[in-house]
Design an enzyme around this catalytic site. Structure first.
Site: not given
Length: 304
Positions: A10-11, A130
Site C-alpha cells: 500500500d501507499d 486507503h
C-alpha cells in the site's frame, strides 16, 4: 488444492523513499502488487518507477488523508476547514449515519481513476481504499458501480479473523478494526453482485507496525497466512484454488517530504516500514512460498 497469495504494498506515491522501497521489493520478488495514491506527493515519481520496472499496479483510492484532486468547492462536504479530507474516524461515523454526499465521493473517485490512467497509461489493475474507505455503507455500493462501469475487475475485502486478546494499543483502534471487519462482510456481497473479484481470504490488519500494535515479524506472517489458508480449505470450495491477499506497508522511512498535501505522518516515518521490507525479504518468510505449496501471484494472474 492450489494456494494463491497476493502480496500488495500500500501507499505507493506517498514519498520517494517509500516508492524506492516498494519498487525494490517488487524487483526482488517479495511483493506482487502495489496500490498508488495519485494525490500523493511522489505519485509522478512512483508512476515512472513502476513503468520502468514493468510493474502493473492498482489505485489506492483516498478520501481520508490530504488534499483532493477535485476542486475544493466541488467536494467541500468531504473536507475539513483546512481543505483537506476529513479523518477516517469522521468518515466512518458519517457513513454509519448515512450523511455522506455520495455524488462528491463519485466525483473524486472518477478523478482519481482518471489521474491514474494519465500517469500509468492504463486503467488500474485493481482499486482498493486507503484506510478501507471503500467498504463503508453507501460508499461500497457506489464504489462497486463505478468499478463495474470502468471495467475494473478487482478490489480488496479486508475480512480478517482478528485474534482474541490481540495487543491493540487502545480501545479506539480495537473498535475501528472490528468495524472494518464487519463492513467487509457486507462489502463482499456488494462486489460479488457486480462481478468484481476479491480474494477468498485476507491478512494484514494485525501487522501494521507500532502505531497500531507490535511490529511485523516473519513468525506472525507465517502463522497468519497459514491460518487463513487452513480456514479456506476447510470450507471445501468447489473451485480448484483458494486465494489470500496479504496487505503490507513496506518502504524506506519517509523524510521531511511526503504525504498527500499535508506532509508525512508518523506511520510513514516509522522504522517499521523498513522492518516490513526486511521481513518480507527474509529467508524465513520466503520459505513459506519457495519451499511450500503457496504460489505467489499478482491480481492479474488471479483473474486471467
Amino acid at each position: 488444492m492450489k494456494k494463491l497469495l497476493v502480496i500488495n504494498a500500500d501507499d505507493l506515491g506517498y514519498s520517494v523513499e517509500r516508492d524506492k522501497g516498494i519498487i525494490e521489493c517488487y524487483k526482488s520478488g517479495v511483493v506482487t502488487s502495489a496500490s498508488l495514491m495519485v494525490n500523493g506527493e511522489s505519485a509522478q515519481f512512483a508512476s515512472h518507477a513502476a513503468k520502468e520496472a514493468g510493474f502493473k499496479i492498482g489505485l489506492h483510492f483516498n478520501i481520508t488523508e490530504g488534499k483532493p484532486l477535485s476542486n475544493e468547492s466541488e467536494v467541500k462536504s468531504l473536507l475539513n476547514h483546512n481543505g483537506s479530507f476529513i479523518s477516517k474516524g469522521e468518515l466512518f461515523q458519517r457513513a454509519s449515519e448515512k450523511i455522506v454526499d455520495l455524488r462528491k465521493v463519485r466525483l473524486e473517485l472518477e478523478r482519481q481513476i482518471e489521474r491514474f490512467e494519465e500517469l500509468m497509461g492504463y486503467l488500474p489493475v485493481h482499486v482498493d481504499g486507503h484506510q478501507h474507505c471503500h467498504i463503508l455503507p453507501g460508499i461500497r455500493e457506489l464504489f462497486a458501480e463505478v468499478l463495474s462501469e470502468k471495467g475494473i475487475k478487482v478490489t480488496r475485502v479486508p475480512f480478517e479473523k482478528l485474534t482474541p486478546g490481540h495487543p491493540w494499543p487502545d480501545q479506539m483502534i480495537r473498535s475501528f478494526m472490528g468495524e472494518v471487519v464487519n463492513h467487509a462482510v457486507a462489502a463482499r456481497e456488494v462486489y460479488k453482485q457486480k462481478g468484481i473479484w476479491c480474494s477468498d481470504g485476507y491478512f494484514g490488519l494485525e501487522t501494521m507496525g507500532s502505531d497500531f500494535n507490535s511490529p511485523m515479524t516473519a513468525d506472525i506472517l507465517i502463522k497468519g497466512i497459514n491460518s487463513v489458508f487452513t480456514q479456506l480449505e476447510q470450507a471445501k470450495p468447489s473451485k480448484g484454488y483458494v486465494s489470500c491477499e496479504l496487505m503490507t506497508h513496506p518502504g524506506y522511512r519517509t523524510g521531511e517530504v511526503g504525504g498527500c498535501g499535508e506532509g508525512p505522518d508518523s506511520f510513514s516515518q516509522s522504522e517499521d516500514r523498513e522492518t516490513e521490507m526486511a521481513v518480507l525479504s527474509s529467508k524465513e518468510f520466503r520459505r513459506v512460498y519457495e519451499e511450500g505449496d503457496i504460489q505467489l501471484v499478482s491480481f492479474l494472474e488471479c483473474v486471467q
